[in-house]
Enzyme design. Structure first.
Site, PDB file in Angstrom:
ATOM      1  N   ASN A 269      -5.047  12.689   0.749  1.00 29.73           N
ATOM      2  CA  ASN A 269      -4.190  11.779   1.531  1.00 29.73           C
ATOM      3  C   ASN A 269      -5.076  11.031   2.520  1.00 29.73           C
ATOM      4  O   ASN A 269      -6.300  11.225   2.558  1.00 29.73           O
ATOM      5  CB  ASN A 269      -3.089  12.581   2.245  1.00 29.73           C
ATOM      6  CG  ASN A 269      -2.001  11.687   2.813  1.00 29.73           C
ATOM      7  OD1 ASN A 269      -1.499  10.787   2.126  1.00 29.73           O
ATOM      8  ND2 ASN A 269      -1.638  11.885   4.062  1.00 29.73           N
ATOM      9  N   LYS A 270      -4.474  10.196   3.329  1.00 30.51           N
ATOM     10  CA  LYS A 270      -5.203   9.340   4.269  1.00 30.51           C
ATOM     11  C   LYS A 270      -6.204  10.135   5.103  1.00 30.51           C
ATOM     12  O   LYS A 270      -5.922  11.252   5.531  1.00 30.51           O
ATOM     13  CB  LYS A 270      -4.176   8.643   5.163  1.00 30.51           C
ATOM     14  CG  LYS A 270      -4.725   7.698   6.201  1.00 30.51           C
ATOM     15  CD  LYS A 270      -5.661   6.662   5.655  1.00 30.51           C
ATOM     16  CE  LYS A 270      -5.085   5.838   4.529  1.00 30.51           C
ATOM     17  NZ  LYS A 270      -6.072   4.954   3.872  1.00 30.51           N
TER      18      LYS A 270
ATOM     19  N   ARG B  48      -7.423  -0.472  -6.689  1.00 35.60           N
ATOM     20  CA  ARG B  48      -7.696   0.594  -5.697  1.00 35.60           C
ATOM     21  C   ARG B  48      -7.901   1.894  -6.464  1.00 35.60           C
ATOM     22  O   ARG B  48      -7.169   2.174  -7.417  1.00 35.60           O
ATOM     23  CB  ARG B  48      -6.543   0.748  -4.682  1.00 35.60           C
ATOM     24  CG  ARG B  48      -6.526  -0.377  -3.640  1.00 35.60           C
ATOM     25  CD  ARG B  48      -5.605  -0.040  -2.485  1.00 35.60           C
ATOM     26  NE  ARG B  48      -6.191   0.889  -1.534  1.00 35.60           N
ATOM     27  CZ  ARG B  48      -5.505   1.456  -0.527  1.00 35.60           C
ATOM     28  NH1 ARG B  48      -4.221   1.201  -0.371  1.00 35.60           N
ATOM     29  NH2 ARG B  48      -6.102   2.271   0.304  1.00 35.60           N
TER      30      ARG B  48
ATOM     31  N   GLN C 225      -1.974   2.578  10.135  1.00 36.60           N
ATOM     32  CA  GLN C 225      -0.681   2.527   9.424  1.00 36.60           C
ATOM     33  C   GLN C 225       0.412   3.273  10.199  1.00 36.60           C
ATOM     34  O   GLN C 225       1.590   2.950  10.076  1.00 36.60           O
ATOM     35  CB  GLN C 225      -0.813   3.137   8.030  1.00 36.60           C
ATOM     36  CG  GLN C 225      -1.619   2.318   7.039  1.00 36.60           C
ATOM     37  CD  GLN C 225      -3.069   2.743   6.985  1.00 36.60           C
ATOM     38  OE1 GLN C 225      -3.630   3.168   8.004  1.00 36.60           O
ATOM     39  NE2 GLN C 225      -3.701   2.626   5.837  1.00 36.60           N
TER      40      GLN C 225
ATOM     41  N   ARG D   6       0.876  -1.176   0.000  1.00 33.70           N
ATOM     42  CA  ARG D   6       0.000   0.000   0.000  1.00 33.70           C
ATOM     43  C   ARG D   6       0.909   1.220   0.000  1.00 33.70           C
ATOM     44  O   ARG D   6       2.125   1.104   0.065  1.00 33.70           O
ATOM     45  CB  ARG D   6      -1.009  -0.010   1.152  1.00 33.70           C
ATOM     46  CG  ARG D   6      -0.653  -0.680   2.428  1.00 33.70           C
ATOM     47  CD  ARG D   6       0.457  -0.040   3.199  1.00 33.70           C
ATOM     48  NE  ARG D   6       0.200   1.380   3.432  1.00 33.70           N
ATOM     49  CZ  ARG D   6       1.111   2.268   3.705  1.00 33.70           C
ATOM     50  NH1 ARG D   6       2.404   1.922   3.756  1.00 33.70           N
ATOM     51  NH2 ARG D   6       0.817   3.534   3.919  1.00 33.70           N
ATOM     52  N   GLY D   7       0.279   2.415  -0.066  1.00 30.24           N
ATOM     53  CA  GLY D   7       1.071   3.625  -0.258  1.00 30.24           C
ATOM     54  C   GLY D   7       1.159   3.894  -1.756  1.00 30.24           C
ATOM     55  O   GLY D   7       1.424   2.970  -2.548  1.00 30.24           O
ATOM     56  N   ALA D   8       0.907   5.142  -2.136  1.00 33.12           N
ATOM     57  CA  ALA D   8       0.725   5.457  -3.554  1.00 33.12           C
ATOM     58  C   ALA D   8       1.883   4.985  -4.457  1.00 33.12           C
ATOM     59  O   ALA D   8       1.653   4.276  -5.447  1.00 33.12           O
ATOM     60  CB  ALA D   8       0.477   6.958  -3.712  1.00 33.12           C
TER      61      ALA D   8
ATOM     62  N   ASP E  97      -1.755  10.877  -1.929  1.00 33.13           N
ATOM     63  CA  ASP E  97      -2.162   9.850  -2.893  1.00 33.13           C
ATOM     64  C   ASP E  97      -2.512  10.451  -4.249  1.00 33.13           C
ATOM     65  O   ASP E  97      -2.492   9.768  -5.270  1.00 33.13           O
ATOM     66  CB  ASP E  97      -3.351   9.055  -2.358  1.00 33.13           C
ATOM     67  CG  ASP E  97      -2.881   8.122  -1.265  1.00 33.13           C
ATOM     68  OD1 ASP E  97      -2.755   8.578  -0.114  1.00 33.13           O
ATOM     69  OD2 ASP E  97      -2.596   6.959  -1.571  1.00 33.13           O
TER      70      ASP E  97
HETATM   71  O1  MRU Z   1      -4.435   3.344   2.353  1.00 31.94           O
HETATM   72  P1  MRU Z   1      -2.947   3.506   2.242  1.00 31.94           P
HETATM   73  O2  MRU Z   1      -2.199   2.907   3.388  1.00 31.94           O
HETATM   74  O3  MRU Z   1      -2.441   3.027   0.898  1.00 31.94           O
HETATM   75  O4  MRU Z   1      -2.733   5.073   2.302  1.00 31.94           O
HETATM   76  C1  MRU Z   1      -1.427   5.580   2.218  1.00 31.94           C
HETATM   77  C2  MRU Z   1      -1.360   7.051   2.389  1.00 31.94           C
HETATM   78  O5  MRU Z   1      -2.344   7.713   2.568  1.00 31.94           O
HETATM   79  C3  MRU Z   1      -0.007   7.690   2.240  1.00 31.94           C
HETATM   80  O6  MRU Z   1       0.077   8.827   3.033  1.00 31.94           O
HETATM   81  C4  MRU Z   1       0.186   8.098   0.779  1.00 31.94           C
HETATM   82  O7  MRU Z   1       0.004   6.988  -0.077  1.00 31.94           O
HETATM   83  C5  MRU Z   1       1.507   8.686   0.530  1.00 31.94           C
HETATM   84  S1  MRU Z   1       2.728   7.420   0.437  1.00 31.94           S
HETATM   85  C6  MRU Z   1       4.245   8.037   0.129  1.00 31.94           C
END
Ligand code: MRU
Length: 361
Positions: free
Chosen positions: A251-252, A90, A200, A53-55, A241
């Site tokens: 973002n999250k 996703r 996370q 996970r993470g963009a 993201d």
């Molecule tokens: O749902 P996730 O864990 O994929 O969400 C991740 C985030 O929101 C991060 O802050 C974002 O992807 C930036 S990662 C460098």
């Protein structure tokens, strides 16, 4: 980055083989497990189930997913089908579309017999570039931390979710400047939002920072505003993201509330992101598709008990829950952006390399 005494990336390919490995992020911090991604289906599942996970890491995994799909069946229809299935895994992180578009563009002119090798080579390049880009973000944003050091107490950085090396291929975005500052001897301390519902921050960011030896303290998501009022946060750095043409930052979930609290308390709020996270096709954040995830993530909590990992219910039986996974922070609440091209007050200022300085004639 460091795991104990070893150095890892979040995803890697075995030399010259159609075998990809990644760290299973659903098992951290209670178990460190590496799993294999050997088919398109594995890649789709790993993204959808958030083993990765993470963009930026979602994008890198999708690139390998394309290569693995072609290794199994190599026709233009298979490429399109693989890209469609990965794209649907996703919805919010634009790096997924970015990586798939790049793979399709690269492979469009490659003869069929060379396509599989070219696909793996391009996925490898996406990974290597991601590591370089994130390290550059760290270098560009190091000054933001260093200039706040005053010798009397640590520079306190607040971050949300996990935008560290686990969310990318290496270094991370929001955490890259923290690693750079720590390695440069700057006295830095990180407030880590736990980041409900999937935690996370608690399970990934704390684990990463502690492995590297960076001083850090876990806080509940509601504590940040209080700490800012008390002058205990010097700056916030978060990842993204998807950031739109006007600088709105998706973002999250919960990032927006931190930005509001930072604005109210005069705390600088920075967003660290690679240019692959900028969606120039969207004028503003209102059009970003926000992922809605299942109720179970809200109604239960994951943890570890003496018998091992477990989930516990936290609401009355039959309770309903809503679970939007991301929110949008308007550009007016963002102090500055840091990309591989530098740091600046607007997204336009950092979305392309700075023009070369004119030489005096
Ligand atoms: O749902 P996730 O864990 O994929 O969400 C991740 C985030 O929101 C991060 O802050 C974002 O992807 C930036 S990662 C460098």
């Amino acid at each position: 980055m460091r795991v104990g005494d070893a150095w890892y990336r979040s995803i890697w390919r075995e030399r010259d083989a159609a075998r990809v490995h990644a760290i299973d992020q659903t098992r951290l911090p209670h178990a460190f497990e590496v799993f294999e991604i050997s088919t398109l289906e594995d890649a789709v599942r790993a993204i959808a189930d958030m083993q990765v996970r993470g963009a930026p890491l979602i994008g890198a995994t999708a690139a390998y997913g394309v290569a693995l799909a072609l290794a199994a069946r190599n026709t233009p229809e298979d490429l399109d089908d693989a890209a469609r299935r990965l794209f649907e895994a996703r919805p919010t992180a634009v790096n997924l579309r970015w990586a798939l578009d790049r793979m399709k563009r690269t492979l469009a002119t490659v003869p069929a017999g060379e396509r599989v090798d070219a696909a793996f080579a391009e996925a490898d390049r996406i990974c290597d570039e991601d590591a370089q880009v994130n390290e550059a973000i760290g270098d560009h944003a190091l000054g933001l931390i260093r200039e706040r050091a005053n010798g009397s107490r640590p520079v306190n950085v607040l971050t949300h979710c996990n935008a560290g090396w686990l969310a990318t291929v290496d270094w991370g975005t929001a955490l890259a400047p923290i690693y750079k500052a720590f390695d440069a001897g700057v006295d830095v301390h990180v407030w880590v939002d736990e980041t409900r519902p999937r935690n996370q921050g608690a399970s990934l960011t704390m684990w990463e920072l502690m492995n590297h030896g960076v001083p850090c303290t876990l806080i509940v998501d509601n504590a940040g505003g209080h700490l800012m009022q008390r002058g205990q946060v010097d700056l916030c750095i978060v990842g993204s993201d998807r950031t739109t043409a006007n600088g709105d930052v998706c973002n999250k979930i919960g990032t927006y509330l931190k930005a509001l609290a930072a604005h109210d308390n005069g705390v600088p709020f920075f967003v660290a992101l690679p240019c692959s996270t900028i969606d120039a096709t969207l004028a503003s954040g209102g059009d970003i598709p926000i992922e809605e995830r299942g109720e179970a993530e809200v109604l239960t909590m994951a943890g570890a008990a003496t018998q091992g990992p477990c989930r516990v219910d936290i609401a009355a039986p039959g309770a309903r829950a809503a679970n939007p996974a991301f929110d949008v922070t308007p550009a007016r609440l963002v102090t500055g952006y840091v990309t591989e091209h530098g740091a600046g007050a607007s997204i336009d200022a950092v979305s392309a390399p700075a023009p070369a300085a004119a030489t005096a004639s």
